[in-house]
Motif scaffolding. Structure first.
Motif, PDB file in Angstrom:
ATOM      1  N   GLU A 131       0.940   4.265  -2.707  1.00  0.00           N
ATOM      2  CA  GLU A 131       0.820   5.670  -2.313  1.00  0.00           C
ATOM      3  C   GLU A 131       1.975   6.506  -2.856  1.00  0.00           C
ATOM      4  OE1 GLU A 131       0.381   5.551   1.953  1.00  0.00           O
ATOM      5  OE2 GLU A 131      -1.672   4.770   1.810  1.00  0.00           O
ATOM      6  N   ARG A 132       3.132   5.896  -2.999  1.00  0.00           N
ATOM      7  CA  ARG A 132       4.297   6.585  -3.571  1.00  0.00           C
ATOM      8  C   ARG A 132       4.220   6.670  -5.097  1.00  0.00           C
ATOM      9  NH1 ARG A 132       9.566   4.061  -0.386  1.00  0.00           N
ATOM     10  NH2 ARG A 132       8.699   4.184   1.718  1.00  0.00           N
TER      11      ARG A 132
ATOM     12  N   ARG B 227       0.837  -1.207   0.000  1.00  0.00           N
ATOM     13  CA  ARG B 227       0.000   0.000   0.000  1.00  0.00           C
ATOM     14  C   ARG B 227       0.866   1.249   0.000  1.00  0.00           C
ATOM     15  NH1 ARG B 227      -4.014   0.418   4.766  1.00  0.00           N
ATOM     16  NH2 ARG B 227      -2.629   1.956   5.665  1.00  0.00           N
ATOM     17  N   GLU B 228       1.936   1.225   0.765  1.00  0.00           N
ATOM     18  CA  GLU B 228       2.876   2.351   0.796  1.00  0.00           C
ATOM     19  C   GLU B 228       3.478   2.586  -0.589  1.00  0.00           C
ATOM     20  OE1 GLU B 228       5.298   5.480   1.991  1.00  0.00           O
ATOM     21  OE2 GLU B 228       3.600   4.604   3.049  1.00  0.00           O
TER      22      GLU B 228
END
Length: 81
Positions: free
Chosen positions: A66-67, A62-63
């Motif tokens: 998001e990036r 998920r990170e």
């Protein structure tokens, strides 16, 4: 992150494990080891590689989304953008 770094990752320390995993995958993308269109390893593979829980892997992915580094296609996997 080398294999030694992965094995020595302090899972109880102050650093967020999911961030360390996301940083490692991001490094592999920026270095060209993983190229646009490549599928990143699946959650189960990453749990074994990093020795972490599946939920932690999911948070790392998920990170990465998001990036803006990866895109997940339901039923297909997660791919480098």
């Amino acid at each position: 992150m080398s294999e030694d770094d992965i094995r020595n990752l302090d899972r109880r320390g102050p650093a967020l494990v999911y961030m360390a995993v996301a940083d490692d995958v991001a490094r592999r993308i920026t270095s060209g080891e993983l190229k646009s269109g490549d599928k990143i390893p699946g959650e189960l593979d990453m749990t074994e590689t990093y020795g972490i829980a599946r939920m932690t892997v999911a948070r790392a992915v998920r990170e990465l989304r998001e990036r803006g580094l990866v895109q997940t296609v339901r039923g297909k996997g997660t791919f480098v953008l």
